[in-house]
Structure formats: C-alpha cells, structure tokens
Enzyme design. Structure first.
Site, PDB file in Angstrom:
ATOM      1  N   PHE A 212       0.756  -1.201  -0.071  1.00  0.00           N
ATOM      2  CA  PHE A 212      -0.090  -0.151   0.092  1.00  0.00           C
ATOM      3  C   PHE A 212       0.841   1.184   0.050  1.00  0.00           C
ATOM      4  O   PHE A 212       0.907   2.158   0.760  1.00  0.00           O
ATOM      5  CB  PHE A 212      -1.166   0.041   1.141  1.00  0.00           C
ATOM      6  CG  PHE A 212      -1.704  -1.196   1.365  1.00  0.00           C
ATOM      7  CD1 PHE A 212      -3.018  -1.263   0.856  1.00  0.00           C
ATOM      8  CD2 PHE A 212      -1.242  -2.380   2.371  1.00  0.00           C
ATOM      9  CE1 PHE A 212      -3.493  -2.647   0.790  1.00  0.00           C
ATOM     10  CE2 PHE A 212      -2.033  -3.318   2.318  1.00  0.00           C
ATOM     11  CZ  PHE A 212      -3.294  -3.698   1.660  1.00  0.00           C
TER      12      PHE A 212
ATOM     13  N   ASP B 206       1.120  -1.230  -4.936  1.00  0.00           N
ATOM     14  CA  ASP B 206      -0.307  -0.387  -4.747  1.00  0.00           C
ATOM     15  C   ASP B 206      -1.003  -0.739  -5.924  1.00  0.00           C
ATOM     16  O   ASP B 206      -0.732  -1.095  -7.154  1.00  0.00           O
ATOM     17  CB  ASP B 206       0.224   0.830  -4.730  1.00  0.00           C
ATOM     18  CG  ASP B 206      -1.196   1.877  -4.121  1.00  0.00           C
ATOM     19  OD1 ASP B 206      -0.980   2.389  -2.966  1.00  0.00           O
ATOM     20  OD2 ASP B 206      -2.016   2.037  -4.710  1.00  0.00           O
ATOM     21  N   SER B 207      -2.226  -0.654  -5.465  1.00  0.00           N
ATOM     22  CA  SER B 207      -3.379  -1.109  -6.713  1.00  0.00           C
ATOM     23  C   SER B 207      -3.501   0.025  -7.962  1.00  0.00           C
ATOM     24  O   SER B 207      -3.998  -0.082  -8.722  1.00  0.00           O
ATOM     25  CB  SER B 207      -4.709  -1.770  -6.066  1.00  0.00           C
ATOM     26  OG  SER B 207      -5.135  -0.493  -5.301  1.00  0.00           O
TER      27      SER B 207
ATOM     28  N   CYS C 134      -5.499   2.851  10.075  1.00  0.00           N
ATOM     29  CA  CYS C 134      -6.046   4.301  10.188  1.00  0.00           C
ATOM     30  C   CYS C 134      -7.582   3.989  10.195  1.00  0.00           C
ATOM     31  O   CYS C 134      -8.149   5.118  10.183  1.00  0.00           O
ATOM     32  CB  CYS C 134      -5.690   5.104   8.879  1.00  0.00           C
ATOM     33  SG  CYS C 134      -6.247   4.313   7.335  1.00  0.00           S
TER      34      CYS C 134
HETATM   35  N1  SAH Z   1       1.830   3.953   2.779  1.00  0.00           N
HETATM   36  C1  SAH Z   1       1.215   5.272   1.987  1.00  0.00           C
HETATM   37  C2  SAH Z   1      -0.164   5.342   2.205  1.00  0.00           C
HETATM   38  C3  SAH Z   1      -1.015   4.320   1.881  1.00  0.00           C
HETATM   39  S1  SAH Z   1      -2.794   4.838   1.872  1.00  0.00           S
HETATM   40  C4  SAH Z   1       2.063   6.516   2.352  1.00  0.00           C
HETATM   41  O1  SAH Z   1       3.194   6.411   2.860  1.00  0.00           O
HETATM   42  O2  SAH Z   1       1.920   7.519   1.397  1.00  0.00           O
HETATM   43  C5  SAH Z   1      -3.152   3.337   1.071  1.00  0.00           C
HETATM   44  C6  SAH Z   1      -3.093   2.953  -0.258  1.00  0.00           C
HETATM   45  O3  SAH Z   1      -3.449   1.492  -0.505  1.00  0.00           O
HETATM   46  C7  SAH Z   1      -3.459   3.726  -1.295  1.00  0.00           C
HETATM   47  O4  SAH Z   1      -2.580   4.102  -2.194  1.00  0.00           O
HETATM   48  C8  SAH Z   1      -4.595   2.809  -2.372  1.00  0.00           C
HETATM   49  O5  SAH Z   1      -4.226   2.918  -3.678  1.00  0.00           O
HETATM   50  C9  SAH Z   1      -3.794   1.385  -1.794  1.00  0.00           C
HETATM   51  N2  SAH Z   1      -4.782   0.188  -1.926  1.00  0.00           N
HETATM   52  C10 SAH Z   1      -5.870   0.194  -1.335  1.00  0.00           C
HETATM   53  N3  SAH Z   1      -6.366  -1.199  -1.673  1.00  0.00           N
HETATM   54  C11 SAH Z   1      -5.339  -1.790  -2.098  1.00  0.00           C
HETATM   55  C12 SAH Z   1      -5.243  -3.194  -2.350  1.00  0.00           C
HETATM   56  N4  SAH Z   1      -6.114  -4.176  -2.424  1.00  0.00           N
HETATM   57  N5  SAH Z   1      -4.224  -3.469  -2.946  1.00  0.00           N
HETATM   58  C13 SAH Z   1      -3.064  -2.558  -3.104  1.00  0.00           C
HETATM   59  N6  SAH Z   1      -3.204  -1.419  -2.872  1.00  0.00           N
HETATM   60  C14 SAH Z   1      -4.399  -0.854  -2.407  1.00  0.00           C
END
Ligand code: SAH
Length: 394
Positions: A226, A248-249, A338
């Site tokens: 993520f 990330d997706s 979060c």
């Molecule tokens: N760690 C990041 C913030 C994460 S926010 C930082 O430091 O900035 C959550 C992220 O999860 C988002 O970018 C979103 O695109 C991603 N996301 C949500 N569901 C997901 C999934 N099933 N698989 C991969 N990424 C996902």
C-alpha cells in the site's frame, strides 16, 4: 441567537467538551436556524453549554466549537482559531519539510475544516454545513496567514453527503496547482497531484513513521505494501536499503512513486514497483518462496465505522498473517491501521491473533501514532485514528 435546548440529562457530553450533539438528544429549538448557522446550546434547565454549528440534515445536529459564553463566534473568533492552528505548526515547517496538516477539524476547534499545506498550495476539505457557509471568510484568513499561491477544494464527497452538501472539488482561490507539484518532507521530494490524488493528495500523517522505520532499513530487503507515492519506500532507499519492492493497486500511485525515485536521485535498480492488489501479490510472493527483511503494511481504512469492526478485524488479521509468513527470521513488520474504530488495544489483539495463525512469536518493539499536526483532544477521542506497531517476527 437561536437556542438549541437539550433533553433532560443529555448535557453530560457537552459539559465534558465533546463536540458532537446527536439529533436524538435535542428537546427543542427556539428560533428557526438554517443549516450551518451558529447556535447557542443550552441544557434542559437553560444552563449555557456552548456555541456550535447547527445542521438539521445530519445525525450530528450540533458541532460545538466554543464552551466559553463570553467568546462570540464572529469573524475574529475564526481568525484567532486559524491563527492558533497555524502557529502550532510553524516549528514543523523548515527547509526540509514544506508540507503538513494546518487545521485538523474538531482537534483544532474548527469542526468540519481540514487544511493541508503542500508547498505553496493549500488543499481544503470542508465537511460541515457550518464551514461551507464560512468558506469565503476562511479563504481570506488562510490567504492572510499563509500567503499561498492557490487554494484547492478537495472535500470528500461521501463525508459531505451526511451534511447535505454536494461534492465540492475545484480551485477556490489563486493559481491552479500544477498536475505534479513537488513538495518536501524530511528532505525527500514528492510529486503531489492535488486534483487527482487520494485524500487531500498526500498522506502527511505518516511523516514521522516513515522516518522512524527507515532507521532500520540499511542493507535490508524491504517490501512496502500500500505504498501510494512511496513514503516508506523512498525513506528506506535513502537510508541504504538493499532493495525496496513497492506494491499499490493504483496506477497513478505507482507512476508517481516511480517519478519520486528519480526526483530524489535514488538508485532505480534497487527499486521495484508493482501495480497489484496486495492480498494477491502477497500470495504470489508466498507461492514463489520470496521473503523480505522488513514489510510495511499500511492499508486503507478497513473499518469505516464501529459496525464494520468484526469484518475489518478479520481483514487486518489475514493481511498481517500473510505478511508474517513472508518475513525472514527476526524480520520486522511495520503494521498500521487508520481506522478510528480500531483502537490500539484491539489492534494489538488482532496482531496477536495473526501471529498465532501464522505460527510465529512476535515482539512489539515500537508503537506508532499520528504526528503533532494531527493532534488528539482528550475530550474528542474519535480524533485518534492512526496507530501502528513495529513487530519483530521470530
Ligand atoms: N503508505 C502510504 C499511504 C497508504 S494509503 C504512504 O506512505 O503514503 C493506502 C494505499 O492503499 C492507497 O495508495 C491505495 O491505492 C492502496 N490500496 C487500497 N487497496 C489496495 C489493495 N487491495 N491492494 C493494493 N493497494 C491498495
């Protein structure tokens, strides 16, 4: 001024300075307020409780912001509240960091207003009918306090719906921010896409945790799940990680992350970014026998409300169990939630449950929290949402 009178015995939360008054607690309204008007809240016996924004359409009928009867909610009141919030953030902003949260809603006594600073631009979220009415005043105050080049409205549509407000994105004042605006956090440059990016454009609430974790990254093989625009990845690369894999997706997140690696002159050959679903990707790594020294799990909010807690707990558990299985002996898992509905004790239980399922022993070596520009008022525990654990997996 319109008076909202509470039912008998319903004044306790307001006396304890909790900012929310639910519609079920209201006995009577004296006058005919419009949604978003400032009202006087009184107890059943007419004792003054506070001033707040009224909204007939929301489950939260009144959002309190002032408990001192002498302090009238006029333009000067808003000026001084915003000035106070800005001044509390001054020490965070320096030549290494030009992005942080400036106003955090109830925690800064400004219910329904979130302001994030991205270099010379501000991104606003207006999430209450009251703040919507004060929009032009707020813009004037922010311009005076911070002299931005532009102010952009990034209000989250679903949160506005509860207040009976329509979606509100777009340029509010000044210049349009560039599509990829460079901002700096702890000496690392990030491209922020205010208009298209998630949330208000960047997750500045992880600023300290990214830095803390990077202290463990030297010569390590890191997996950042993520990753969004690469907060944990870039800090780890900068501190000399042997290799960083980011997942990330979102295509925009991955594209921005790749730009960010280059912007910071970090070694592209040590960075791999994968656009994929994390759950799928973790299983693929497991099947391929791939392991890591450090894994970051920073998923989106799994529990938007208390009612979603059970389901969210299972999702957190499965994710963390998979993560633990991919760690080398003695590896570190940096795991976050979060979701405001999941408190730190519940989160620890979920991680314990994941460890048991994975057949691993774990030691918590650090607790993560939200930084000081996301303060928590003790009379408003709902404002505490970000928590994390750094866990050694044996
Ligand atoms: N760690 C990041 C913030 C994460 S926010 C930082 O430091 O900035 C959550 C992220 O999860 C988002 O970018 C979103 O695109 C991603 N996301 C949500 N569901 C997901 C999934 N099933 N698989 C991969 N990424 C996902």
């Amino acid at each position: 001024m319109v008076e909202v009178i509470l039912k008998k015995g319903k004044e306790k939360a307001a006396i304890q300075r909790h900012p929310w008054v639910f519609s079920g607690a209201v006995e009577k309204i004296k006058g005919s307020p419009e949604d978003g008007d400032v009202i006087r809240l009184v107890a059943f016996d007419k004792e003054f409780l506070g001033y707040g924004f009224f909204n007939s359409r929301s489950r939260i009928a009144v959002r309190l912001m002032e408990w001192n009867e002498e302090r009238q909610i006029d333009d000067t009141w808003f000026e001084s509240r915003v000035a106070q919030a800005v001044s509390a953030r001054r020490s965070l902003l320096n030549d290494q960091t030009d992005t942080c949260r400036i106003v955090f809603s109830e925690a800064d006594f400004l219910p329904g207003l979130i302001v994030d600073k991205y270099g010379d631009f501000l991104s606003l979220q207006i999430l209450s009918a009251g703040m919507e009415k004060k929009k032009s005043l707020l813009i004037n105050i922010l311009v005076k306090e911070l002299q931005p080049k532009g102010i952009f409205d990034k209000s989250d549509a679903s949160a506005r719906e509860h207040e009976g407000l329509s979606a509100g994105t777009g340029l509010l004042w000044g210049a349009q921010p560039p599509e990829f605006l460079p901002v700096k956090e702890n000496g690392i440059v990030y491209h922020v896409n205010i208009a298209e990016g998630q949330k208000s454009g960047f997750y500045c609430d992880q600023r300290e945790n990214r830095l803390l974790l990077s202290g463990y990254a030297k010569d390590k093989d890191v997996l950042d799940c993520f990753s969004y625009s690469g907060g944990f990845s870039l800090n780890s690369l900068k501190q000399g990680a042997a290799r960083v894999t980011s997942v990330d997706s979102s295509a925009l997140a991955i594209e921005t992350l790749r730009q960010n690696v280059q912007l910071n002159n970090l070694d592209l050959s040590r960075s791999e970014s994968i656009q994929s679903d994390v759950n799928k990707q973790l299983r693929a790594f497991r099947d391929a026998g791939r392991t890591f020294d450090i894994i970051v799990l920073d998923p989106p909010k799994y529990a938007p409300s208390r009612s979603a807690l059970d389901r969210a707990a299972r999702a957190y558990k499965d994710l963390n169990r998979l993560g633990m299985l991919l760690l080398n002996q003695g590896g570190l898992l940096a795991t976050f939630s979060c979701s405001g509905a999941v408190d730190i004790e519940t989160f620890k239980q979920i991680i314990a449950w994941a460890a048991l399922d994975a057949g691993k022993e774990v030691q918590v070596i650090r607790q993560f929290t939200q930084p000081e520009d996301h303060p928590v008022r003790l009379s408003f525990p709902e404002g505490e949402y970000l928590k994390g654990l750094l866990v050694r997996v044996l």
